[in-house]
Write an enzyme that holds these catalytic residues in place. Structure first.
Site, mmCIF file in Angstrom:
data_model
loop_
_atom_site.group_PDB
_atom_site.id
_atom_site.type_symbol
_atom_site.label_atom_id
_atom_site.label_comp_id
_atom_site.label_asym_id
_atom_site.label_seq_id
_atom_site.Cartn_x
_atom_site.Cartn_y
_atom_site.Cartn_z
ATOM 1 N N HIS A 127 30.728 35.493 56.794
ATOM 2 C CA HIS A 127 31.312 35.878 58.084
ATOM 3 C C HIS A 127 32.503 34.966 58.379
ATOM 4 O O HIS A 127 32.799 34.055 57.590
ATOM 5 C CB HIS A 127 30.258 35.842 59.198
ATOM 6 C CG HIS A 127 29.530 34.544 59.347
ATOM 7 N ND1 HIS A 127 30.163 33.360 59.643
ATOM 8 C CD2 HIS A 127 28.210 34.233 59.231
ATOM 9 C CE1 HIS A 127 29.280 32.378 59.727
ATOM 10 N NE2 HIS A 127 28.073 32.880 59.455
ATOM 11 N N HIS A 169 32.092 31.126 58.054
ATOM 12 C CA HIS A 169 32.207 30.611 56.679
ATOM 13 C C HIS A 169 33.672 30.576 56.265
ATOM 14 O O HIS A 169 34.143 29.629 55.630
ATOM 15 C CB HIS A 169 31.469 31.523 55.687
ATOM 16 C CG HIS A 169 29.983 31.600 55.890
ATOM 17 N ND1 HIS A 169 29.319 32.781 56.039
ATOM 18 C CD2 HIS A 169 29.040 30.617 55.953
ATOM 19 C CE1 HIS A 169 28.013 32.540 56.187
ATOM 20 N NE2 HIS A 169 27.827 31.236 56.146
ATOM 21 N N CYS A 198 11.537 24.655 60.110
ATOM 22 C CA CYS A 198 12.410 25.763 60.512
ATOM 23 C C CYS A 198 13.094 26.301 59.270
ATOM 24 O O CYS A 198 13.855 25.580 58.613
ATOM 25 C CB CYS A 198 13.462 25.292 61.518
ATOM 26 S SG CYS A 198 14.704 26.579 61.814
ATOM 27 N N CYS A 202 16.990 26.262 59.390
ATOM 28 C CA CYS A 202 17.621 24.971 59.065
ATOM 29 C C CYS A 202 17.235 24.520 57.667
ATOM 30 O O CYS A 202 17.837 23.609 57.125
ATOM 31 C CB CYS A 202 17.168 23.869 60.015
ATOM 32 S SG CYS A 202 17.559 24.109 61.730
ATOM 33 N N CYS A 224 13.415 25.960 67.771
ATOM 34 C CA CYS A 224 14.501 25.228 67.114
ATOM 35 C C CYS A 224 15.758 25.429 67.960
ATOM 36 O O CYS A 224 16.112 26.575 68.272
ATOM 37 C CB CYS A 224 14.719 25.776 65.698
ATOM 38 S SG CYS A 224 16.340 25.362 65.053
ATOM 39 N N HIS A 232 18.380 27.767 66.015
ATOM 40 C CA HIS A 232 18.030 29.141 65.617
ATOM 41 C C HIS A 232 17.183 29.870 66.653
ATOM 42 O O HIS A 232 16.908 31.054 66.505
ATOM 43 C CB HIS A 232 17.349 29.123 64.248
ATOM 44 C CG HIS A 232 18.255 28.616 63.168
ATOM 45 N ND1 HIS A 232 18.304 27.295 62.803
ATOM 46 C CD2 HIS A 232 19.200 29.248 62.432
ATOM 47 C CE1 HIS A 232 19.226 27.133 61.880
ATOM 48 N NE2 HIS A 232 19.786 28.298 61.639
ATOM 49 N N LYS A 244 28.546 33.181 70.926
ATOM 50 C CA LYS A 244 28.062 32.732 69.624
ATOM 51 C C LYS A 244 27.901 33.959 68.723
ATOM 52 O O LYS A 244 27.437 35.008 69.182
ATOM 53 C CB LYS A 244 26.720 32.013 69.825
ATOM 54 C CG LYS A 244 26.271 31.294 68.597
ATOM 55 C CD LYS A 244 25.082 30.397 68.850
ATOM 56 C CE LYS A 244 24.592 29.892 67.504
ATOM 57 N NZ LYS A 244 23.444 29.035 67.576
ATOM 58 N N LYS A 261 23.498 37.997 64.600
ATOM 59 C CA LYS A 261 23.108 39.341 64.190
ATOM 60 C C LYS A 261 22.570 40.115 65.384
ATOM 61 O O LYS A 261 22.857 41.295 65.558
ATOM 62 C CB LYS A 261 22.055 39.269 63.094
ATOM 63 C CG LYS A 261 22.654 39.118 61.723
ATOM 64 C CD LYS A 261 21.608 39.318 60.651
ATOM 65 C CE LYS A 261 22.144 38.855 59.316
ATOM 66 N NZ LYS A 261 21.128 38.372 58.408
HETATM 67 O O1 ME8 Z 1 24.326 25.223 56.124
HETATM 68 N N1 ME8 Z 1 31.730 28.761 62.703
HETATM 69 O O2 ME8 Z 1 24.801 27.028 54.766
HETATM 70 P P1 ME8 Z 1 25.303 28.104 55.869
HETATM 71 C C1 ME8 Z 1 32.145 27.809 61.842
HETATM 72 N N2 ME8 Z 1 23.725 25.910 52.707
HETATM 73 N N3 ME8 Z 1 31.435 27.421 60.768
HETATM 74 C C2 ME8 Z 1 30.255 28.011 60.564
HETATM 75 C C3 ME8 Z 1 29.753 29.016 61.422
HETATM 76 C C4 ME8 Z 1 30.547 29.387 62.540
HETATM 77 N N4 ME8 Z 1 30.193 30.319 63.410
HETATM 78 N N5 ME8 Z 1 28.552 29.402 60.939
HETATM 79 C C5 ME8 Z 1 28.320 28.661 59.826
HETATM 80 C C6 ME8 Z 1 24.346 25.784 55.039
HETATM 81 N N6 ME8 Z 1 29.338 27.812 59.605
HETATM 82 C C7 ME8 Z 1 23.908 25.023 53.794
HETATM 83 C C8 ME8 Z 1 24.944 23.967 53.481
HETATM 84 S S1 ME8 Z 1 25.917 22.018 51.941
HETATM 85 C C9 ME8 Z 1 25.316 21.052 50.721
HETATM 86 C C10 ME8 Z 1 24.627 23.120 52.291
HETATM 87 C C11 ME8 Z 1 29.470 26.800 58.527
HETATM 88 O O3 ME8 Z 1 25.608 29.326 55.086
HETATM 89 C C12 ME8 Z 1 28.328 25.801 58.586
HETATM 90 O O4 ME8 Z 1 28.589 24.832 59.569
HETATM 91 O O5 ME8 Z 1 24.344 28.186 56.990
HETATM 92 C C13 ME8 Z 1 28.363 25.257 57.181
HETATM 93 O O6 ME8 Z 1 29.276 24.189 57.056
HETATM 94 C C14 ME8 Z 1 28.830 26.465 56.348
HETATM 95 O O7 ME8 Z 1 29.355 27.421 57.280
HETATM 96 C C15 ME8 Z 1 27.705 27.094 55.573
HETATM 97 O O8 ME8 Z 1 26.654 27.459 56.440
#
Ligand code: ME8
Length: 519
Positions: A18, A21, A126, A129, A144, A147, A298, A301
């Site tokens: 999304h 990411h 969780c 997380c 949590c 979430h 925020k 889904k």
């Molecule tokens: O946390 N705005 O994965 P993830 C900005 N696998 N950044 C966002 C966001 C948003 N709305 N939503 C998510 C994980 N992110 C772990 C990381 S690292 C060794 C393991 C960012 O898919 C989030 O902060 O939940 C994170 O840095 C990245 O997307 C991946 O999130």
């Protein structure tokens, strides 16, 4: 600076990418491109985090294997980054065989040296997380806080990592290195969290979590996601507990690790502790960016407002991702939350990229063709009153990047464009031409074009396609390092003919945005 190694968080593949990411990957790509203009050797790592209960559950719900789910979604992430021109050096998947083998060796080493031990435990887990939560961190309703789901009570015999052993060393490191956590205001948050840290579970019972890397010699336990996930930053470079590769020796420690604010604890407490236990240096800086909201809400889904990055390109029929990259990167100062809205997107990129920057180049080149048949005469190259401001901006932009102020740097570039636009308005080359003051007219145009070369270099990390098109029309070599930039970029002789002038960025159509908001 002879090398620059930077990484992003690796994304969970239980869904498609999304724009949150995308925000992180765009920011990191912009930093990588900027530093490639200052140093010869930039290594940019990204990838996907593919193990754990969340992925196991999603795959089961879909009736496919976890591996099938990972393959399907990892490809979606790769496709999205390609569409957004996120030009990484390597894409690691935690299901890569090489990674899995080294994670097992890391775990085994920590176990043998006594940093990992087995312990019976009951805790609140969780899945969102992928970690155990401290009861005091839950909401009043016992949910949590990230979430908004009730954690599961898990009672297992797990392996634990002696995080408490490293507590004092981590506190010392954070206090002695004020730039370690960016932005600095987050360091206090981390120091508070460090106050009551405990040893952490680093494995899960195989009976509960099958989709994980096996602990060597203990078939009943899977290595729990964070040791697996965090290690990607070194396994990708070929780290090995016995014989680290030359690539690892060259690039580690990372110059900056870009992550979201929600996973700062893992990166500024767990990760340094694992590295200390492995006797490896810590990354120089950790940049925790804010989150992107959609129309100030925020993204979730349940609200149905999750936006895929490529859908923005489709909605506005954009030929290149540049406008979206620029918008995301300047949506907020890096550590603060930013917002995406269709209307704001349209307004901002039309104002900054089309009306201001694109139009300026187009008008100036058109005048050069109209009055001089595209020819740059030697007498047009004179002292440039814009030189000081432009070269000063290069320095300011570099300083901003040194502090990871990506949004501020972008807006500084647009300010330079505004200054040049004002110079054109004040000096009215069209009036000079009418008055037949042709040398003065030519000088004004060339002064502008000289600065447009600098602007193309500065905007390149944000808008690589627009920058390349600008440079093409200016016959300017974009591979120049920022420190070598001067105000003598335009060559004398024929620069351009009428049919070679093209708008570098077309205004985003307002009707398209209206259509999308009515959907
Ligand atoms: O946390 N705005 O994965 P993830 C900005 N696998 N950044 C966002 C966001 C948003 N709305 N939503 C998510 C994980 N992110 C772990 C990381 S690292 C060794 C393991 C960012 O898919 C989030 O902060 O939940 C994170 O840095 C990245 O997307 C991946 O999130």
């Amino acid at each position: 600076m002879n090398k620059f190694y930077l990484t992003t968080a690796i994304d969970y593949v239980n869904g498609a990418p999304h724009i949150g990411h995308a925000y992180e990957k765009i920011l990191t790509d912009i930093i990588a491109r900027h530093f490639s203009q200052r140093c010869d050797d930039v290594y940019f790592l990204t990838g996907t985090d593919e193990h754990g209960i969340k992925i196991q559950k999603t795959a089961a719900e879909k009736g496919i294997t976890p591996k099938e789910l990972c393959d399907e979604n990892a490809q979606k992430f790769k496709d999205a980054w390609k569409a957004l021109d996120v030009d990484y050096t390597k894409f690691i998947r935690t299901t890569d065989e090489e990674h899995e083998k080294i994670v097992q060796k890391i775990f085994d080493k920590l176990l043998k040296q006594g940093d990992i031990y087995k312990h019976s435990y009951e805790g609140l887990y969780c899945a969102g997380c992928e970690c155990f939560l401290n009861p005091k961190d839950l909401t009043e309703d016992g949910l949590c806080p990230d979430h908004l789901k009730k954690p599961e009570v898990v009672s297992e015999e797990n392996y634990f990592f002696k995080l408490t052993k490293y507590k004092d060393a981590i506190i010392k490191h954070i206090k002695e290195n004020p730039g370690f956590i960016v932005p600095e205001f987050r360091a206090n948050e981390v120091l508070n969290q460090l106050e009551d840290i405990q040893d952490i579970s680093v494995s899960r019972a195989k009976s509960n979590v099958q989709w994980g890397i096996d602990v060597l010699g203990d078939a009943d336990q899977s290595i729990y996601v964070w040791i697996d996930a965090l290690s990607n930053y070194i396994t990708a470079l070929g780290y090995d507990t016995e014989n680290p590769s030359e690539t690892f020796k060259k690039y580690w420690p990372a110059n900056v690790q870009v992550i979201g604010k929600d996973i700062l604890k893992f990166h500024s407490i767990y990760w340094p502790a694992f590295l200390m236990a492995l006797d490896l240096p810590l990354p120089k800086q950790i940049l925790a960016h804010g989150w992107i909201t959609i129309d100030e809400s925020k993204m979730s889904k349940s609200l149905g407002n999750v936006i895929s990055p490529t859908s923005v390109l489709e909605t506005f029929e954009l030929e290149s991702p540049d406008a979206f990259r620029y918008y995301m990167a300047t949506s907020a100062p890096c550590g603060r939350d930013g917002n995406y809205s269709d209307d704001d997107f349209k307004e901002k990129v039309n104002a900054h990229l089309a009306n201001s920057m694109g139009n300026l180049l187009n008008r100036t080149l058109s005048m050069l063709v109209k009055y001089f048949d595209g020819e740059v005469k030697p007498e047009f190259k004179d002292e440039n009153p814009l030189a000081k401001k432009a070269l000063g901006t290069v320095q300011i932009v570099k300083n901003h990047f040194d502090n990871f102020e990506i949004s501020e740097a972008g807006l500084e570039i647009v300010q330079l464009v505004d200054t040049v636009n004002k110079y054109v308005q004040d000096n009215t080359p069209w009036t000079l031409a009418k008055e037949e003051k042709m040398t003065e007219c030519g000088q004004v145009l060339i002064n502008v074009l000289e600065i447009m070369c600098i602007i193309s270099a500065l905007i390149y990390p944000y808008c690589p396609n627009i920058a390349k098109e600008m440079a093409r029309q200016l016959s300017f070599d974009l591979s120049i390092k920022l420190d070598d930039l001067t105000c003598d970029n335009i060559k004398t002789g024929k620069l351009i003919s009428k049919d070679e002038i093209k708008p570098v960025f077309l205004r985003v159509d307002s009707e398209l945005a209206d259509k999308s908001s009515k959907k």
